[in-house]
Design an enzyme around this catalytic site. Structure first.
Site, PDB file in Angstrom:
ATOM      1  N   LYS A  79       0.989  -1.095  -0.253  1.00  0.00           N
ATOM      2  CA  LYS A  79       0.201  -0.321   0.012  1.00  0.00           C
ATOM      3  C   LYS A  79       0.830   1.532  -0.015  1.00  0.00           C
ATOM      4  O   LYS A  79       1.505   1.194   0.530  1.00  0.00           O
ATOM      5  CB  LYS A  79      -0.794   0.268   1.289  1.00  0.00           C
ATOM      6  CG  LYS A  79      -1.790   0.847   1.249  1.00  0.00           C
ATOM      7  CD  LYS A  79      -2.937   0.692   2.482  1.00  0.00           C
ATOM      8  CE  LYS A  79      -3.733   1.834   2.954  1.00  0.00           C
ATOM      9  NZ  LYS A  79      -4.871   1.554   3.800  1.00  0.00           N
ATOM     10  N   SER A 154      -9.522   1.896   3.368  1.00  0.00           N
ATOM     11  CA  SER A 154      -8.658   2.148   2.050  1.00  0.00           C
ATOM     12  C   SER A 154      -7.648   1.204   2.036  1.00  0.00           C
ATOM     13  O   SER A 154      -7.142   2.043   0.562  1.00  0.00           O
ATOM     14  CB  SER A 154      -8.013   3.516   3.526  1.00  0.00           C
ATOM     15  OG  SER A 154      -7.092   2.870   4.166  1.00  0.00           O
ATOM     16  N   SER A 178      -9.103  -0.922   7.344  1.00  0.00           N
ATOM     17  CA  SER A 178      -9.050  -0.961   6.105  1.00  0.00           C
ATOM     18  C   SER A 178      -8.367  -2.030   5.501  1.00  0.00           C
ATOM     19  O   SER A 178      -8.153  -1.912   4.200  1.00  0.00           O
ATOM     20  CB  SER A 178      -8.136   0.119   5.972  1.00  0.00           C
ATOM     21  OG  SER A 178      -8.480   1.609   5.765  1.00  0.00           O
TER      22      SER A 178
HETATM   23  N1  GLN Z   1     -12.378   3.817   6.664  1.00  0.00           N
HETATM   24  C1  GLN Z   1     -12.034   4.243   8.219  1.00  0.00           C
HETATM   25  C2  GLN Z   1     -12.006   5.399   8.010  1.00  0.00           C
HETATM   26  O1  GLN Z   1     -12.371   5.979   7.134  1.00  0.00           O
HETATM   27  C3  GLN Z   1     -11.032   2.884   8.528  1.00  0.00           C
HETATM   28  C4  GLN Z   1      -9.787   3.695   7.465  1.00  0.00           C
HETATM   29  C5  GLN Z   1      -8.438   2.584   8.248  1.00  0.00           C
HETATM   30  O2  GLN Z   1      -8.828   1.800   9.048  1.00  0.00           O
HETATM   31  N2  GLN Z   1      -7.683   3.853   7.443  1.00  0.00           N
HETATM   32  O3  GLN Z   1     -11.210   6.020   9.077  1.00  0.00           O
END
Ligand code: GLN
Length: 486
Positions: A79, A154, A178
């Site tokens: 990532k 994400s 994420s």
């Molecule tokens: N979707 C969650 C957020 O927007 C989690 C994101 C993540 O785990 N990086 O914060």
């Protein structure tokens, strides 16, 4: 060589048996990426030079008949929130569009030291803030299982690359879900270990008390192998734990019979898609047949998890993102007359809307007069959520839930409604807040062929048990380019 069906295990075996050289394999992967990735958009940056150099190192070892490291020749992606020396790292943000880091993230370095080959950097929501990958400054990723749908976020690029077979395995990061939620949407395995198990050194920080690095893979065994490599104390991250790392892959063979599996009622209520519920219940039946004892439990504070997460995560983000000021890193606005004007313009022009929303929310929650009402209160609720797990784990060995309330949704479906987007993480954020490990494994599909993920949560530092339970319900979904959709 059929790249789609390669696992970490089978790739290393093919290299060791000289069925293919690492250099040739890498070239085949780049050909596949060039042919198929433009439609998916999982990769933001490729690093051929670095990959071919590493492949040559592996080929030399094979040539000499030297012992091969555990991931010898395995092509992976990471990532784009993990820094890579000499390779552009954007965090999905315009503010880091031209940022080339001077050092490597520990997890990436450990994978390379074990013989893995980094093909490139994977698309993600800007600074890992999002659940659909639509917040990337470089355009969204498409779900390889159905290209009209999001891959989740994400770590959308990390999940999509594994599902599309353009990497054998990848690394993602999980702050509120994420790794697990995109794994669920794309039909792959996503593992978040206990907070502290994997070093965060070199991970671009979103919310430091919640951020985790972990693998996305095609099989549970592969996730166990990769975790074994990246886990363990790192003197460069003071929150990384000095706890012995077991042989996760070997422990997978242990039976699950006799394990007590908790099923929390709060995770099966309103908002849960009927097909997701059916597939998860089917997974639970499999565990019962395998000799597990299924125990109804309650995690009573679950309803407060999303608001708690969005106070704590945004508060930490507002502090972490203060470093992006146009001075030391990345984008700097032109034509500013004063220093503060330059800060303001740089941040205004280069942060996306969601990142700005989070910085504002977090700054507000931390500001004097509101700190006690929001931030402090949220920290107290976090303790209650952690206590819910502690109490549950006195009765059960692991907890099974859906990973996400729905299968992958359509691109654009939720992008104008932040609140409904935040609810995509309703079953995942609590584990991040409590620091307990979680895994998402594919457990079935909807009638239209979309993957469904089942989540297993475990006790602190007991990843071995969730890997075993996950493996017992795991039903592999073939790589997307093999035409897995009807
Ligand atoms: N979707 C969650 C957020 O927007 C989690 C994101 C993540 O785990 N990086 O914060």
């Amino acid at each position: 060589m059929d790249l789609n069906s390669l696992t970490v295990e089978s790739t290393r075996a093919a290299i060791a048996a000289k069925q293919i050289t690492a250099s040739n394999l890498v070239k085949q992967f780049y050909d596949k990426i060039k042919a198929e990735d433009p439609e998916i958009h999982a990769y933001l940056t490729l690093c051929q030079d670095r990959a071919l150099k590493q492949a040559k190192r592996i080929d030399d070892l094979v040539g000499k008949g030297a012992p091969l490291p555990p991931l010898a020749g395995v092509p992976i992606g990471t990532k784009d929130v993990m820094v890579t020396k000499g390779v552009r790292t954007t965090a999905g943000s315009k503010i880091l569009e031209n940022f080339v880091p001077p050092y490597d993230c520990t997890a990436v370095m450990r994978l390379e030291a074990a013989g893995a080959i980094v093909l490139g950097k994977l698309n993600c929501d800007e600074f890992a803030m999002g659940s659909s990958n639509e917040n990337s400054a470089y355009g969204p990723v498409r779900n390889p299982r159905d290209k009209s749908r999001v891959p989740g976020g994400s770590s959308g690029g990390s999940a999509a690359a594994v599902a599309a077979g353009t990497a054998v395995a990848t690394l993602g990061s999980d702050t509120g879900g994420s790794i697990r939620q995109p794994a669920s949407f794309c039909g792959v395995v996503g593992l978040m270990a206990t907070y502290g198990r994997v070093s965060r050194y070199g991970l671009i920080a979103f919310a430091s008390s919640l951020d985790h690095i972990g693998p996305l893979t095609k099989t549970v065994k592969d996730a166990a192998i990769l975790l074994g490599v990246i886990a363990g104390r790192d003197p460069l991250d003071s929150t990384s734990a000095d706890v012995p790392v077991p042989d996760y892959a070997a422990d997978l063979a242990k039976p699950v019979s006799g394990l007590k599996i908790g099923v929390p009622k709060e995770y099966f209520g309103e908002g849960l898609d009927a097909e997701v519920r059916a597939a998860v219940e089917n997974g639970i039946s499999k565990l019962r047949s395998a000799g597990c004892d299924i125990v109804p439990i309650s995690l009573p504070h679950t309803a407060y998890a999303i608001p708690t997460y969005y106070v704590i995560a945004t508060a930490e983000a507002s502090a972490n993102l203060a470093r992006f000021d146009g001075v030391r890193y990345g984008y700097r606005a032109k034509g500013s007359r004063t220093l503060s004007d330059m800060y303001r313009k740089s941040r205004d022009q280069a942060f996306g809307a969601e990142v700005k929303r989070r910085i504002m929310l977090g700054t507000y929650a931390l500001s004097s007069g509101y700190y006690d009402a929001y931030y402090l209160k949220a920290q107290r609720v976090r303790t209650l959520l952690t206590r819910d797990f502690e109490q549950a784990f006195q009765k059960v060995d692991a907890i099974v839930t859906p990973t996400a309330p729905t299968p992958a949704f359509k691109l654009g479906e939720k992008s104008d409604d932040p609140l409904s987007m935040y609810l995509a993480d309703i079953y995942t954020v609590t584990a991040d807040l409590a620091g307990v490990p979680g895994i998402s494994v594919p457990c079935g599909r909807t009638a239209s062929g979309l993957p469904i993920g089942l989540q297993v949560l475990g006790k602190h530092f007991d990843e071995g048990t969730i890997l075993r339970v996950g493996n017992a319900v795991f039903s592999e979904i073939p790589s997307a380019s093999e035409g897995s959709l009807p």
